[in-house]
Motif scaffolding. Structure first.
Motif, mmCIF file in Angstrom:
data_model
loop_
_atom_site.group_PDB
_atom_site.id
_atom_site.type_symbol
_atom_site.label_atom_id
_atom_site.label_comp_id
_atom_site.label_asym_id
_atom_site.label_seq_id
_atom_site.Cartn_x
_atom_site.Cartn_y
_atom_site.Cartn_z
ATOM 1 N N ALA A 66 -12.629 35.332 -27.661
ATOM 2 C CA ALA A 66 -13.556 35.523 -26.931
ATOM 3 C C ALA A 66 -14.696 34.034 -27.646
ATOM 4 N N ILE A 83 -17.759 43.774 -25.930
ATOM 5 C CA ILE A 83 -16.831 42.417 -25.446
ATOM 6 C C ILE A 83 -16.960 42.995 -23.796
ATOM 7 N N HIS A 87 -14.235 40.757 -19.643
ATOM 8 C CA HIS A 87 -13.739 39.933 -19.788
ATOM 9 C C HIS A 87 -12.367 39.256 -20.342
#
Length: 345
Positions: A66, A83, A87
């Motif tokens: 990411a 995260i 996402h």
């Protein structure tokens, strides 16, 4: 297709696990290493089964994929490897569709039977994976879960890749016994050893995974019996896991005496294809054997120690075959306690 282990019936695959409990020092070390632009090309993450090794590996993989620029504000200001669940990288990793992540694990063969090893053909996929043009756009991450399941040819093939790692490549090798991994592989990895989780951390994680209230009696008992493993706690909570554990423990404590009626009862409780029940019994036996191998006076009787270790290897191998080929449980149960009775006389 991902591996279908005994524990997977009770525990979600680590790629699907976004929340993380415990191991904060280990997580902080991984984050600091990435933030300082000093990420090694390979980590060997070791520790007992079910304590979060693979979960941490996928957590790091998601973060790196990411945030491919380790100097970005998102990385430099991060306090954890967390995260957001929505996402895009999280969704892709969960579904197994992210082009930057390759997982090497046991898979089902064309007959629908789980392979007993990770094959050399699987490892050879890394050549194409790391050679793709997309590698220039970001990191390529390969998770090996676990190193013990590589056959000899596969281990040698992996070693060749580790000896000449491609640019922006990251290998995350999972191991239950890192000291037994090939020395040549060990030498090319930075080691990270995880320890069993405290009981309260296990209870918290298991409560969340099983959607149980924190004060649930069975949850508390499973957490205490888990020896720091969330996966083991969840396995004990599945079906009659706690009852099977108690029944198996009672048979073990009675050794070398063996009650045939109790063995019949235990074998019948395992059913025909209940992998979780089988895993619970074998896991209980493994803990019992490990405890005796660690006893202070064990070293004074090395021949008996060696016999016990040899018997455990035989039991473990038979259990894997029974699970893999979905064999009848009763012969395994009687053979197992027959071997243990003989070695404890």
């Amino acid at each position: 297709m991902s591996k279908a282990t005994a524990e997977s019936d009770a525990v979600r695959h680590p790629r699907e696990t976004v929340t993380f409990h415990g191991h904060r020092e280990a997580e902080a070390l991984l984050l600091r290493t990435y933030q300082s632009h000093s990420m090694p090309h390979a980590w060997l993450i070791g520790g007992p089964s079910g304590i979060g090794k693979a979960t941490l590996a996928y957590r790091l993989a998601r973060f790196v994929l990411a945030h491919p620029d380790s100097g970005s504000p998102a990385v430099q200001n991060a306090a954890t490897l967390d995260i957001a669940p929505d996402h895009q990288v999280v969704r892709q990793v969960t579904s197994g569709s992210h082009g930057g992540l390759l997982t090497l694990e046991r898979v089902l063969n064309d007959k629908g039977v789980l392979n007993t090893v990770i094959t050399v053909d699987q490892v050879r996929r890394t050549t194409t994976f790391f050679g793709s043009t997309a590698a220039a756009q970001g990191w390529r991450v390969c998770i090996v879960d676990s190193v013990e399941e590589l056959n000899a040819n596969a281990a040698n093939a992996l070693l060749k890749v580790l000896e000449e790692p491609p640019p922006r490549s990251l290998f995350l090798l999972i191991s239950r016994a890192p000291s037994r991994v090939l020395a040549t592989i060990q030498s090319r990895c930075r080691k990270l050893l995880l320890r069993p989780l405290p009981v309260d951390e296990v209870a918290l994680a298991a409560a969340e995974a099983a959607e149980l209230p924190a004060g649930d009696a069975a949850l508390s008992e499973a957490a205490r019996a888990s020896e720091g493993s969330v996966a083991r706690a969840l396995t004990l909570l599945a079906g009659d896991g706690l009852g099977l554990r108690e029944r198996t423990a009672a048979l073990l404590e009675a050794l070398p005496r063996v009650d045939a009626n109790e063995l019949h009862t235990l074998a019948d409780a395992l059913g025909i294809s209940d992998r979780v029940a089988l895993a619970t019994v074998i896991d209980t036996i493994e803990r019992w054997v490990a405890e005796r191998l660690r006893q202070p006076d064990a070293a004074h009787d090395l021949p008996r120690l060696a016999r016990l270790a040899e018997v455990w290897e035989k039991i473990s191998r038979s259990a894997r075959e029974t699970e893999t080929f979905n064999l009848e449980r009763k012969p395994l149960v009687f053979a197992t306690f027959g071997l243990l009775a003989e070695v404890t006389r």
